[in-house]
Design a protein around this motif. Structure first.
Motif, PDB file in Angstrom:
ATOM      1  N   MET A   1      30.781  52.338  -4.739  1.00 47.53           N
ATOM      2  CA  MET A   1      29.883  53.491  -4.165  1.00 47.53           C
ATOM      3  C   MET A   1      28.781  53.119  -3.485  1.00 47.53           C
ATOM      4  N   GLY A   2      28.896  53.511  -2.112  1.00 50.19           N
ATOM      5  CA  GLY A   2      28.284  53.114  -0.923  1.00 50.19           C
ATOM      6  C   GLY A   2      28.940  52.308   0.082  1.00 50.19           C
ATOM      7  N   ALA A   3      28.786  52.697   1.354  1.00 49.97           N
ATOM      8  CA  ALA A   3      29.469  52.242   2.444  1.00 49.97           C
ATOM      9  C   ALA A   3      28.515  51.494   3.620  1.00 49.97           C
ATOM     10  N   GLY A   4      27.331  51.101   2.950  1.00 52.76           N
ATOM     11  CA  GLY A   4      26.404  50.458   3.955  1.00 52.76           C
ATOM     12  C   GLY A   4      26.904  48.960   3.953  1.00 52.76           C
ATOM     13  N   VAL A   5      26.337  48.076   4.674  1.00 50.89           N
ATOM     14  CA  VAL A   5      26.599  46.774   4.638  1.00 50.89           C
ATOM     15  C   VAL A   5      26.704  46.167   3.271  1.00 50.89           C
TER      16      VAL A   5
ATOM     17  N   ASP B   1      27.225  41.378  18.118  1.00 52.86           N
ATOM     18  CA  ASP B   1      26.099  41.083  19.090  1.00 52.86           C
ATOM     19  C   ASP B   1      24.923  40.048  18.373  1.00 52.86           C
ATOM     20  N   GLY B   2      25.688  39.094  17.760  1.00 58.13           N
ATOM     21  CA  GLY B   2      24.936  38.247  16.968  1.00 58.13           C
ATOM     22  C   GLY B   2      24.643  36.919  17.815  1.00 58.13           C
ATOM     23  N   ASP B   3      23.700  36.192  17.182  1.00 58.03           N
ATOM     24  CA  ASP B   3      23.503  34.748  17.752  1.00 58.03           C
ATOM     25  C   ASP B   3      22.844  34.008  16.629  1.00 58.03           C
ATOM     26  N   GLN B   4      22.850  32.737  16.973  1.00 51.62           N
ATOM     27  CA  GLN B   4      22.231  31.738  15.876  1.00 51.62           C
ATOM     28  C   GLN B   4      21.208  30.677  16.377  1.00 51.62           C
ATOM     29  N   LYS B   5      20.140  31.277  16.916  1.00 51.09           N
ATOM     30  CA  LYS B   5      19.116  30.439  17.584  1.00 51.09           C
ATOM     31  C   LYS B   5      17.651  30.317  16.737  1.00 51.09           C
ATOM     32  N   GLY B   6      17.869  30.971  15.619  1.00 50.29           N
ATOM     33  CA  GLY B   6      16.634  30.804  14.772  1.00 50.29           C
ATOM     34  C   GLY B   6      15.767  31.934  14.963  1.00 50.29           C
TER      35      GLY B   6
ATOM     36  N   PHE C   1      28.355  45.000  12.596  1.00 45.36           N
ATOM     37  CA  PHE C   1      29.039  44.234  11.728  1.00 45.36           C
ATOM     38  C   PHE C   1      29.779  45.207  10.705  1.00 45.36           C
ATOM     39  N   THR C   2      29.261  45.974  10.239  1.00 45.08           N
ATOM     40  CA  THR C   2      29.737  46.862   8.931  1.00 45.08           C
ATOM     41  C   THR C   2      31.023  47.429   9.488  1.00 45.08           C
ATOM     42  N   ARG C   3      30.712  48.342  10.834  1.00 47.36           N
ATOM     43  CA  ARG C   3      32.159  48.909  11.169  1.00 47.36           C
ATOM     44  C   ARG C   3      33.197  47.956  11.324  1.00 47.36           C
ATOM     45  N   ARG C   4      32.788  47.021  12.024  1.00 50.17           N
ATOM     46  CA  ARG C   4      33.936  45.973  12.222  1.00 50.17           C
ATOM     47  C   ARG C   4      34.554  45.334  10.899  1.00 50.17           C
ATOM     48  N   LEU C   5      33.805  45.203  10.126  1.00 47.65           N
ATOM     49  CA  LEU C   5      34.359  44.602   8.835  1.00 47.65           C
ATOM     50  C   LEU C   5      35.117  45.624   8.081  1.00 47.65           C
ATOM     51  N   ALA C   6      34.592  46.826   8.079  1.00 48.26           N
ATOM     52  CA  ALA C   6      35.084  47.951   7.612  1.00 48.26           C
ATOM     53  C   ALA C   6      36.818  48.148   8.013  1.00 48.26           C
ATOM     54  N   ALA C   7      36.764  48.072   9.195  1.00 49.39           N
ATOM     55  CA  ALA C   7      38.212  48.218   9.855  1.00 49.39           C
ATOM     56  C   ALA C   7      39.041  47.029   9.507  1.00 49.39           C
TER      57      ALA C   7
END
Length: 417
Positions: free
Chosen positions: A6-10, A131-136, A203-209
């Motif tokens: 129940m719930g389609a958020g992240v 649109d992610g990055d890992q720069k702290g 992220f949520t849209r692409r993971l749902a796909a």
């Protein structure tokens, strides 16, 4: 096993993904026409395990009293006759001792660090981009008192094995050159190199796909009206599309979760805390963030998301209102202009959402008391994006009868009973 989420958020989508990975038949239900359209839509954009901190901390009552006289207060309380609000505030204040703060922060760091590792693995395994990055992340201090207070958080970070660095002003600007013109406003900073950035909605849209490709069914535009139970078990969900049944159920409805639990005589200590954000295009690279910073004075996050800037923050207790406050926008713009200024505020999209907060800051993740086929994954507050992958995997492991990778018993609702 058939499972309804129940719930389609992240939170709901990551839970569905990990359940599908375990071979379950999964259906996700949400009233919105798409995934990630409520609190996940335009949050601050930070995956920030190192910055996972409960609002309930020693000295909070004195800070609140001071903030009430400030136009740009990080916290706004809109007085209203709301027993749930007063109960939440009372339980929040009860968690403001040093002992409670240490326990709560350590617990939050545990699940947030695990979640960061899970999202790293998910990127490696699937190639998902958002649109992610890992720069702290850098927590920016404008006063000497803020620098001194950071010593306590650094102790807890060290005890939890979280990498961190206390920076002087020159070191801050070396990491974030766009802050050079704000040098005179800074006294120091706490850098958390393991923290990340990303667009939670994307992220949520692409993971749902990707989940759909694995067989997950999304029933969107469907309102959940009630959870029906008998003999200590959930038997169905009554929805606008009729009654739906499954072998197990996961509640991941954020701030709206308590409403469905109340008829089942289970109180979820969750209250909606309203937050705001602005999203705008970058106009001047020399005055734009490289990664993400938190302005400790205003509790405002400023984050780079590809060719955009997201400014997010403030906390407002006002029930379920989604009215956009002009004053809160002014606070976001003030922090951004003082620190960076390299974005087109006139073109900014102004947004608000309801963060599902618990009094101790820790989400409620695990089996529901009294009902053997119901699991809870809710109450993540400002850290839903940060903790999503971790809490989703924990619930998937529990439903599948597997040992969780981190201690999880103290994440359940049982800690409030």
């Amino acid at each position: 096993m058939k499972i309804i989420v129940m719930g389609a958020g992240v939170i709901g989508v990551t839970t569905a993904w990990y359940l599908a990975q375990e071979g379950h038949e999964v259906e996700v239900i949400d009233r919105q026409p798409g995934v990630g359209l409520e609190t996940s839509f335009a949050n601050a954009g930070q995956v920030s395990p190192g910055y996972s901190t409960p609002w309930a901390m020693p000295g909070l009552p004195f800070k609140v009293a001071k903030w009430m006289t400030s136009k740009h207060s990080p916290l706004i309380i809109r007085p209203r006759f709301d027993t749930a609000m007063f109960r939440f505030m009372g339980e929040l204040l009860a968690n403001c001792s040093e002992k409670a703060y240490d326990i709560n922060k350590s617990r939050m760091l545990r699940i947030a660090e695990y979640a960061r590792d899970k999202i790293d693995a998910l990127r490696d395994e699937t190639g998902i981009t958002y649109d992610g990055d890992q720069k702290g992340l850098i927590q920016l201090f404008r006063t000497d008192a803020q620098v001194e207070h950071a010593a306590e958080d650094m102790r807890l970070l060290a005890e939890s094995g979280v990498d961190h660095q206390l920076l002087n002003v020159d070191e801050i600007i070396a990491h974030e050159p766009g802050l050079a013109h704000a040098r005179h406003r800074l006294r120091g900073g706490l850098r958390l190199p393991g923290d990340q950035t990303g667009d939670a909605h994307l992220f949520t849209r692409r993971l749902a796909a990707m989940a759909e490709q694995k067989g997950v069914k999304f029933r969107l535009g469907t309102t959940i009206e009630a959870i029906e139970a008998a003999d200590k078990s959930i038997v169905s969900i009554r929805t606008s599309a009729g009654r739906l049944t499954a072998d197990a159920y996961v509640l991941a409805l954020g701030s709206y979760s308590p409403r469905l639990m109340k008829p089942l005589e289970l109180r979820l200590p969750i209250y909606p805390v309203k937050g705001y954000s602005l999203t705008m295009p970058i106009t001047d690279e020399s005055r734009a963030p490289v990664s993400t910073v938190n302005d400790e004075t205003y509790k405002v996050a400023i984050t780079r998301l590809g060719d955009r800037i997201r400014i997010g923050g403030t906390a407002e207790l006002t029930g379920f209102s989604l009215r956009l406050s002009p004053d809160r926008r002014e606070t976001l713009e003030l922090s951004f202009n003082e620190m960076y200024g390299g974005g087109d505020l006139s073109a900014a999209r102004y947004w608000t959402g309801l963060r599902p907060c618990t009094p101790d800051g820790t989400p409620i993740v695990g089996p529901a008391p009294r009902y053997g086929n119901l699991w809870l994954n809710t109450g993540h507050g400002t850290l839903g994006w940060t903790m999503a992958a971790g809490s989703g995997q924990i619930v998937a492991d529990q439903i599948s009868g597997r040992q969780t990778a981190i201690p999880s018993l103290d994440l359940s609702l049982d800690r409030y009973l």
